[in-house]
Design a protein around this motif. Sequence first.
Motif, PDB file in Angstrom:
ATOM      1  N   GLU A  29       0.751  -1.318   0.050  1.00 11.63           N
ATOM      2  CA  GLU A  29      -0.127  -0.017  -0.099  1.00 11.63           C
ATOM      3  C   GLU A  29       0.891   1.414  -0.054  1.00 11.63           C
ATOM      4  O   GLU A  29       0.660   2.249  -0.742  1.00 11.63           O
ATOM      5  CB  GLU A  29      -1.009   0.064   1.155  1.00 11.63           C
ATOM      6  N   SER A  30       1.898   1.175   0.968  1.00 10.62           N
ATOM      7  CA  SER A  30       2.786   2.444   0.830  1.00 10.62           C
ATOM      8  C   SER A  30       3.425   2.774  -0.527  1.00 10.62           C
ATOM      9  O   SER A  30       3.490   3.769  -0.730  1.00 10.62           O
ATOM     10  CB  SER A  30       4.161   2.241   1.940  1.00 10.62           C
ATOM     11  N   ALA A  31       3.873   1.494  -1.055  1.00 10.40           N
ATOM     12  CA  ALA A  31       4.728   1.645  -2.405  1.00 10.40           C
ATOM     13  C   ALA A  31       3.577   2.251  -3.494  1.00 10.40           C
ATOM     14  O   ALA A  31       3.988   3.116  -4.260  1.00 10.40           O
ATOM     15  CB  ALA A  31       5.328   0.351  -2.744  1.00 10.40           C
ATOM     16  N   CYS A  32       2.523   1.658  -3.336  1.00  7.60           N
ATOM     17  CA  CYS A  32       1.496   1.922  -4.340  1.00  7.60           C
ATOM     18  C   CYS A  32       1.094   3.504  -4.229  1.00  7.60           C
ATOM     19  O   CYS A  32       1.048   4.365  -5.181  1.00  7.60           O
ATOM     20  CB  CYS A  32       0.170   1.134  -4.093  1.00  7.60           C
ATOM     21  N   MET A  33       0.867   3.848  -2.948  1.00  7.50           N
ATOM     22  CA  MET A  33       0.535   5.402  -2.852  1.00  7.50           C
ATOM     23  C   MET A  33       1.747   6.408  -3.225  1.00  7.50           C
ATOM     24  O   MET A  33       1.411   7.436  -3.690  1.00  7.50           O
ATOM     25  CB  MET A  33       0.279   5.664  -1.183  1.00  7.50           C
ATOM     26  N   ARG A  34       2.848   5.980  -3.100  1.00 11.31           N
ATOM     27  CA  ARG A  34       3.959   6.873  -3.521  1.00 11.31           C
ATOM     28  C   ARG A  34       4.316   6.629  -5.056  1.00 11.31           C
ATOM     29  O   ARG A  34       5.042   7.537  -5.432  1.00 11.31           O
ATOM     30  CB  ARG A  34       5.346   6.313  -2.798  1.00 11.31           C
ATOM     31  N   SER A  35       3.509   5.856  -5.733  1.00 10.43           N
ATOM     32  CA  SER A  35       3.955   5.609  -7.081  1.00 10.43           C
ATOM     33  C   SER A  35       3.227   6.767  -8.041  1.00 10.43           C
ATOM     34  O   SER A  35       2.379   7.268  -7.370  1.00 10.43           O
ATOM     35  CB  SER A  35       3.285   4.359  -7.634  1.00 10.43           C
ATOM     36  N   ASP A  36       3.724   6.867  -9.382  1.00 11.06           N
ATOM     37  CA  ASP A  36       3.295   7.901 -10.084  1.00 11.06           C
ATOM     38  C   ASP A  36       2.188   7.646 -10.881  1.00 11.06           C
ATOM     39  O   ASP A  36       1.437   8.051 -11.798  1.00 11.06           O
ATOM     40  CB  ASP A  36       4.224   8.422 -10.696  1.00 11.06           C
ATOM     41  N   ARG A  37       1.468   6.507 -10.623  1.00 11.46           N
ATOM     42  CA  ARG A  37       0.163   5.892 -11.156  1.00 11.46           C
ATOM     43  C   ARG A  37      -0.944   6.418 -11.022  1.00 11.46           C
ATOM     44  O   ARG A  37      -1.520   6.974 -10.151  1.00 11.46           O
ATOM     45  CB  ARG A  37       0.149   4.313 -11.046  1.00 11.46           C
ATOM     46  N   ALA A  38      -1.677   6.833 -12.155  1.00  9.82           N
ATOM     47  CA  ALA A  38      -2.841   7.696 -12.132  1.00  9.82           C
ATOM     48  C   ALA A  38      -3.961   7.197 -11.304  1.00  9.82           C
ATOM     49  O   ALA A  38      -4.519   7.818 -10.691  1.00  9.82           O
ATOM     50  CB  ALA A  38      -3.268   7.914 -13.366  1.00  9.82           C
ATOM     51  N   ALA A  39      -4.003   5.696 -11.249  1.00 12.78           N
ATOM     52  CA  ALA A  39      -4.880   4.923 -10.774  1.00 12.78           C
ATOM     53  C   ALA A  39      -4.769   4.779  -9.088  1.00 12.78           C
ATOM     54  O   ALA A  39      -5.515   4.221  -8.387  1.00 12.78           O
ATOM     55  CB  ALA A  39      -5.202   3.552 -11.080  1.00 12.78           C
ATOM     56  N   ASN A  41      -4.767   5.254  -5.676  1.00 11.53           N
ATOM     57  CA  ASN A  41      -5.488   6.222  -4.511  1.00 11.53           C
ATOM     58  C   ASN A  41      -5.529   5.362  -3.319  1.00 11.53           C
ATOM     59  O   ASN A  41      -5.405   4.097  -3.339  1.00 11.53           O
ATOM     60  CB  ASN A  41      -7.086   6.650  -5.108  1.00 11.53           C
ATOM     61  N   ARG A  42      -6.023   6.020  -2.263  1.00 13.86           N
ATOM     62  CA  ARG A  42      -6.226   4.961  -1.013  1.00 13.86           C
ATOM     63  C   ARG A  42      -6.987   3.733  -0.844  1.00 13.86           C
ATOM     64  O   ARG A  42      -6.600   2.518  -0.494  1.00 13.86           O
ATOM     65  CB  ARG A  42      -6.632   5.950   0.070  1.00 13.86           C
ATOM     66  N   ALA A  43      -8.111   4.017  -1.819  1.00 15.59           N
ATOM     67  CA  ALA A  43      -8.915   2.712  -1.965  1.00 15.59           C
ATOM     68  C   ALA A  43      -8.411   1.489  -2.795  1.00 15.59           C
ATOM     69  O   ALA A  43      -8.242   0.427  -2.330  1.00 15.59           O
ATOM     70  CB  ALA A  43     -10.352   3.033  -2.395  1.00 15.59           C
ATOM     71  N   VAL A  44      -7.799   1.745  -3.802  1.00 10.37           N
ATOM     72  CA  VAL A  44      -7.346   0.835  -4.800  1.00 10.37           C
ATOM     73  C   VAL A  44      -5.932   0.410  -3.859  1.00 10.37           C
ATOM     74  O   VAL A  44      -5.762  -1.089  -3.786  1.00 10.37           O
ATOM     75  CB  VAL A  44      -6.726   1.414  -6.209  1.00 10.37           C
ATOM     76  N   CYS A  45      -5.061   1.236  -3.444  1.00  8.39           N
ATOM     77  CA  CYS A  45      -4.034   0.594  -2.813  1.00  8.39           C
ATOM     78  C   CYS A  45      -4.120  -0.032  -1.581  1.00  8.39           C
ATOM     79  O   CYS A  45      -3.587  -1.132  -1.340  1.00  8.39           O
ATOM     80  CB  CYS A  45      -2.971   2.073  -2.760  1.00  8.39           C
ATOM     81  N   GLY A  46      -5.010   0.264  -0.961  1.00 10.67           N
ATOM     82  CA  GLY A  46      -5.657  -0.409   0.384  1.00 10.67           C
ATOM     83  C   GLY A  46      -5.961  -1.673  -0.049  1.00 10.67           C
ATOM     84  O   GLY A  46      -5.652  -2.907   0.611  1.00 10.67           O
ATOM     85  N   CYS A  47      -6.723  -1.967  -1.343  1.00 11.45           N
ATOM     86  CA  CYS A  47      -7.364  -3.121  -1.521  1.00 11.45           C
ATOM     87  C   CYS A  47      -6.284  -4.180  -2.313  1.00 11.45           C
ATOM     88  O   CYS A  47      -6.220  -5.524  -1.836  1.00 11.45           O
ATOM     89  CB  CYS A  47      -8.374  -2.960  -2.897  1.00 11.45           C
ATOM     90  N   ARG A  63       9.480  -7.337  -0.899  1.00 10.54           N
ATOM     91  CA  ARG A  63      10.230  -7.615  -2.298  1.00 10.54           C
ATOM     92  C   ARG A  63       9.400  -6.977  -3.463  1.00 10.54           C
ATOM     93  O   ARG A  63       9.927  -6.341  -4.125  1.00 10.54           O
ATOM     94  CB  ARG A  63      10.510  -9.080  -2.330  1.00 10.54           C
ATOM     95  N   ALA A  64       8.258  -7.395  -3.347  1.00 12.66           N
ATOM     96  CA  ALA A  64       7.232  -7.002  -4.355  1.00 12.66           C
ATOM     97  C   ALA A  64       7.168  -5.282  -4.625  1.00 12.66           C
ATOM     98  O   ALA A  64       6.961  -4.790  -5.608  1.00 12.66           O
ATOM     99  CB  ALA A  64       5.837  -7.591  -4.361  1.00 12.66           C
ATOM    100  N   ALA A  65       6.849  -4.866  -3.274  1.00 15.22           N
ATOM    101  CA  ALA A  65       6.833  -3.298  -3.204  1.00 15.22           C
ATOM    102  C   ALA A  65       8.183  -2.533  -3.864  1.00 15.22           C
ATOM    103  O   ALA A  65       7.742  -1.418  -4.490  1.00 15.22           O
ATOM    104  CB  ALA A  65       6.765  -2.931  -1.620  1.00 15.22           C
ATOM    105  N   LYS A  66       9.180  -3.302  -4.012  1.00 10.76           N
ATOM    106  CA  LYS A  66      10.358  -2.469  -4.703  1.00 10.76           C
ATOM    107  C   LYS A  66       9.798  -2.302  -6.348  1.00 10.76           C
ATOM    108  O   LYS A  66      10.411  -1.425  -7.028  1.00 10.76           O
ATOM    109  CB  LYS A  66      11.493  -3.145  -4.632  1.00 10.76           C
ATOM    110  N   PHE A  67       9.043  -3.192  -6.777  1.00  6.64           N
ATOM    111  CA  PHE A  67       8.729  -3.106  -8.064  1.00  6.64           C
ATOM    112  C   PHE A  67       7.904  -2.113  -8.514  1.00  6.64           C
ATOM    113  O   PHE A  67       8.123  -1.436  -9.624  1.00  6.64           O
ATOM    114  CB  PHE A  67       7.714  -4.585  -8.451  1.00  6.64           C
TER     115      PHE A  67
END
Length: 105
Positions: A29-39, A41-47, A63-67
């Motif tokens: 979730e943390s890596a997702c929220m820091r990413s520059d991907r347009a989609a 957001n807290r709901a998607v990253c939390g899911c 390990r996957a978060a590093k991707f």
Amino acid sequence: MMKKSLVTAALSAAVLYLSVPAAMAGPIESACMRSDRAAANRAVCGCIQQVADMTLKGADQRRAAKFFRDPDLAHTVWISKKPADDAFWERYKQFGAMAEAYCGG
């Protein structure tokens, strides 16, 4: 009365989830929220984190978060001939398929 208490419980759970600080978020979730991907957001990253919690152990999540930060790293793991990398990649593919199915594509 039963409907009202279910709605109240659901609202309370949603408020609690939304009030969880980012510092308490999982690695995906943390890596997702820091990413520059347009989609992202807290709901998607939390899911996606919830699916990770169901399918990946902590080390695999980290390990996957590093991707998110370094997509080339995913390619390096994918083409690796090491048995440990192959095993991780299989777990990662299962996680990805499940996250797509549960969290949208």
